[in-house]
Design a protein around this motif. Structure first.
Motif, PDB file in Angstrom:
ATOM      1  N   VAL A   1       0.837  -1.208   0.000  1.00 56.87           N
ATOM      2  CA  VAL A   1       0.000   0.000   0.000  1.00 56.87           C
ATOM      3  C   VAL A   1       0.871   1.258   0.000  1.00 56.87           C
ATOM      4  CG1 VAL A   1      -1.632   1.341   1.386  1.00 56.87           C
ATOM      5  CG2 VAL A   1      -1.999  -1.122   1.050  1.00 56.87           C
ATOM      6  N   ALA A   2       1.880   1.276   0.860  1.00 54.21           N
ATOM      7  CA  ALA A   2       2.742   2.461   0.940  1.00 54.21           C
ATOM      8  C   ALA A   2       3.457   2.709  -0.385  1.00 54.21           C
ATOM      9  CB  ALA A   2       3.758   2.294   2.082  1.00 54.21           C
ATOM     10  N   ARG A   3       3.902   1.627  -1.042  1.00 50.94           N
ATOM     11  CA  ARG A   3       4.555   1.788  -2.342  1.00 50.94           C
ATOM     12  C   ARG A   3       3.568   2.397  -3.347  1.00 50.94           C
ATOM     13  NH1 ARG A   3       8.850  -0.844  -4.660  1.00 50.94           N
ATOM     14  NH2 ARG A   3       9.728  -0.487  -2.595  1.00 50.94           N
ATOM     15  N   ALA A   4       2.337   1.916  -3.314  1.00 53.36           N
ATOM     16  CA  ALA A   4       1.326   2.439  -4.241  1.00 53.36           C
ATOM     17  C   ALA A   4       1.043   3.920  -3.987  1.00 53.36           C
ATOM     18  CB  ALA A   4       0.035   1.628  -4.117  1.00 53.36           C
ATOM     19  N   TRP A   5       1.119   4.326  -2.727  1.00 55.51           N
ATOM     20  CA  TRP A   5       0.861   5.732  -2.394  1.00 55.51           C
ATOM     21  C   TRP A   5       1.950   6.670  -2.908  1.00 55.51           C
ATOM     22  CZ3 TRP A   5      -0.710   5.020   3.475  1.00 55.51           C
ATOM     23  CH2 TRP A   5      -2.043   4.590   3.544  1.00 55.51           C
ATOM     24  N   VAL A   6       3.178   6.164  -3.004  1.00 52.98           N
ATOM     25  CA  VAL A   6       4.283   7.050  -3.392  1.00 52.98           C
ATOM     26  C   VAL A   6       4.704   6.859  -4.852  1.00 52.98           C
ATOM     27  CG1 VAL A   6       5.172   7.168  -1.020  1.00 52.98           C
ATOM     28  CG2 VAL A   6       6.122   5.469  -2.620  1.00 52.98           C
ATOM     29  N   ASP A   7       4.184   5.827  -5.499  1.00 48.94           N
ATOM     30  CA  ASP A   7       4.674   5.477  -6.832  1.00 48.94           C
ATOM     31  C   ASP A   7       3.478   5.178  -7.739  1.00 48.94           C
ATOM     32  OD1 ASP A   7       5.722   4.221  -9.095  1.00 48.94           O
ATOM     33  OD2 ASP A   7       7.232   3.085  -7.974  1.00 48.94           O
ATOM     34  N   ASP A   8       3.118   6.180  -8.563  1.00 52.36           N
ATOM     35  CA  ASP A   8       1.934   6.022  -9.421  1.00 52.36           C
ATOM     36  C   ASP A   8       2.084   4.882 -10.420  1.00 52.36           C
ATOM     37  OD1 ASP A   8       0.526   8.047  -8.209  1.00 52.36           O
ATOM     38  OD2 ASP A   8       1.175   9.587  -9.644  1.00 52.36           O
ATOM     39  N   ALA A   9       3.285   4.684 -10.924  1.00 50.42           N
ATOM     40  CA  ALA A   9       3.488   3.606 -11.889  1.00 50.42           C
ATOM     41  C   ALA A   9       3.265   2.252 -11.215  1.00 50.42           C
ATOM     42  CB  ALA A   9       4.895   3.683 -12.481  1.00 50.42           C
ATOM     43  N   TYR A  10       3.715   2.148  -9.961  1.00 51.00           N
ATOM     44  CA  TYR A  10       3.487   0.897  -9.219  1.00 51.00           C
ATOM     45  C   TYR A  10       1.991   0.688  -8.984  1.00 51.00           C
ATOM     46  CZ  TYR A  10       3.733  -2.787  -5.751  1.00 51.00           C
ATOM     47  OH  TYR A  10       3.550  -3.972  -5.088  1.00 51.00           O
ATOM     48  N   ARG A  11       1.294   1.764  -8.643  1.00 44.42           N
ATOM     49  CA  ARG A  11      -0.150   1.637  -8.409  1.00 44.42           C
ATOM     50  C   ARG A  11      -0.854   1.147  -9.675  1.00 44.42           C
ATOM     51  NH1 ARG A  11      -1.710   6.619  -6.774  1.00 44.42           N
ATOM     52  NH2 ARG A  11      -3.026   7.117  -8.552  1.00 44.42           N
TER      53      ARG A  11
ATOM     54  N   ARG B   1       0.468  -0.692 -11.984  1.00 38.90           N
ATOM     55  CA  ARG B   1       0.772  -2.122 -12.154  1.00 38.90           C
ATOM     56  C   ARG B   1      -0.051  -2.982 -11.203  1.00 38.90           C
ATOM     57  NH1 ARG B   1       5.911  -0.019 -12.333  1.00 38.90           N
ATOM     58  NH2 ARG B   1       6.731  -1.047 -10.456  1.00 38.90           N
ATOM     59  N   LEU B   2      -0.313  -2.460 -10.008  1.00 37.74           N
ATOM     60  CA  LEU B   2      -1.159  -3.198  -9.065  1.00 37.74           C
ATOM     61  C   LEU B   2      -2.550  -3.434  -9.645  1.00 37.74           C
ATOM     62  CD1 LEU B   2      -0.777  -1.738  -5.449  1.00 37.74           C
ATOM     63  CD2 LEU B   2      -0.316  -4.080  -6.170  1.00 37.74           C
ATOM     64  N   HIS B   3      -3.066  -2.402 -10.308  1.00 38.53           N
ATOM     65  CA  HIS B   3      -4.400  -2.550 -10.916  1.00 38.53           C
ATOM     66  C   HIS B   3      -4.362  -3.515 -12.092  1.00 38.53           C
ATOM     67  CE1 HIS B   3      -6.486   0.295  -8.454  1.00 38.53           C
ATOM     68  NE2 HIS B   3      -5.669   1.279  -8.755  1.00 38.53           N
ATOM     69  N   ALA B   4      -3.326  -3.425 -12.881  1.00 35.51           N
ATOM     70  CA  ALA B   4      -3.252  -4.229 -14.101  1.00 35.51           C
ATOM     71  C   ALA B   4      -2.985  -5.700 -13.794  1.00 35.51           C
ATOM     72  CB  ALA B   4      -2.160  -3.678 -15.018  1.00 35.51           C
ATOM     73  N   ASN B   5      -2.157  -5.941 -12.783  1.00 33.76           N
ATOM     74  CA  ASN B   5      -1.755  -7.314 -12.449  1.00 33.76           C
ATOM     75  C   ASN B   5      -1.335  -7.338 -10.983  1.00 33.76           C
ATOM     76  OD1 ASN B   5      -0.473  -9.759 -12.025  1.00 33.76           O
ATOM     77  ND2 ASN B   5       0.835  -9.627 -13.842  1.00 33.76           N
ATOM     78  N   GLY B   6      -2.334  -7.522 -10.124  1.00 32.86           N
ATOM     79  CA  GLY B   6      -2.066  -7.473  -8.686  1.00 32.86           C
ATOM     80  C   GLY B   6      -1.032  -8.491  -8.255  1.00 32.86           C
ATOM     81  N   THR B   7      -1.170  -9.718  -8.752  1.00 36.82           N
ATOM     82  CA  THR B   7      -0.239 -10.777  -8.352  1.00 36.82           C
ATOM     83  C   THR B   7       1.193 -10.403  -8.719  1.00 36.82           C
ATOM     84  OG1 THR B   7      -2.025 -12.306  -8.919  1.00 36.82           O
ATOM     85  CG2 THR B   7       0.122 -13.266  -8.433  1.00 36.82           C
ATOM     86  N   GLY B   8       1.366  -9.891  -9.947  1.00 34.05           N
ATOM     87  CA  GLY B   8       2.704  -9.546 -10.408  1.00 34.05           C
ATOM     88  C   GLY B   8       3.307  -8.388  -9.639  1.00 34.05           C
TER      89      GLY B   8
END
Ligand code: FE
Length: 205
Positions: free
Chosen positions: A56-66, A68-75
């Motif tokens: 969660v913290a990574r997603a909050w600070v890194d839009d590209a990571y967020r 990727r979380l939406h596109a492929n959560g497992t990955g």
């Protein structure tokens, strides 16, 4: 698929089978009780909500990571080293000012082990499983989470195949915090959807 298809046994039956299997393996000398205890200890102490908090913290600070979380959560979760048992297919659902997400397994206790560890007892309770679907707003209020009536609540029913993780909103007043400090604000319940992250002062945001 129906919910009946993905659970052939209820969890009491699974527990009995697991105990029988453990006894057999130990008797045959194929595994030690120490090894079994180590696995249990791993999931009770080392694999827990702190993993999800880092996601969660990574997603909050890194839009590209967020993204990727939406596109492929497992990955994307795997990028941080979390995955495997009870987490083959992970789907991340993000809270917004308009939508609040909450997860359940209506039939038993399917839960995203790699990021949250073992489920709390209330998550497995028949009352939570039935009521969060029928009256989510009332159930969340009992957890102390009073949502604005305008906020839509979406309930996600986990299965053996798909496990959900809620990405809560970043609390206000955290603009200057580092990723590690942000992770410390992310509670287990905020990733199940029955709570919110802590505020920087320690109160619920
Ligand atoms: Fe289940």
């Amino acid at each position: 698929m129906s919910h009946d298809d993905h659970h052939h046994h209820d969890h009491d039956d699974v527990a009995v089978r697991a105990a029988a299997l453990e006894a057999l393996l130990v008797e045959k000398g194929l595994i030690s009780t120490d090894a079994i205890d180590a696995v249990v200890d791993l999931y009770e102490n080392d694999v827990g909500p702190q993993n999800g908090a880092r996601v969660v913290a990574r997603a909050w600070v890194d839009d590209a990571y967020r993204e990727r979380l939406h596109a492929n959560g497992t990955g994307a979760i795997g990028e941080l080293g979390y995955g495997g048992f009870e987490g083959d297919t992970m789907v991340v659902v993000e809270n917004t000012p308009e939508v609040h997400n909450v997860i359940v397994c209506t039939l038993c206790s399917c839960y995203p082990w790699p990021v949250l560890g073992l489920p709390p007892s209330w998550y497995k309770s028949p009352a939570y499983r039935a009521r969060v679907v029928a009256e989510p707003r009332a159930v969340l209020a009992e957890f102390g989470l009073e949502l604005d009536p305008d906020v839509e609540i979406r309930v996600w029913d986990s299965t053996a195949e798909v496990r959900y993780l809620v990405l809560p909103m970043r609390p206000p007043g955290t603009e200057s915090l580092e990723e590690d400090e942000l992770a410390a604000l992310v509670t287990r319940d905020s990733m199940v959807g029955t709570g919110l992250p802590l505020s920087p002062t320690g109160a619920a945001a």
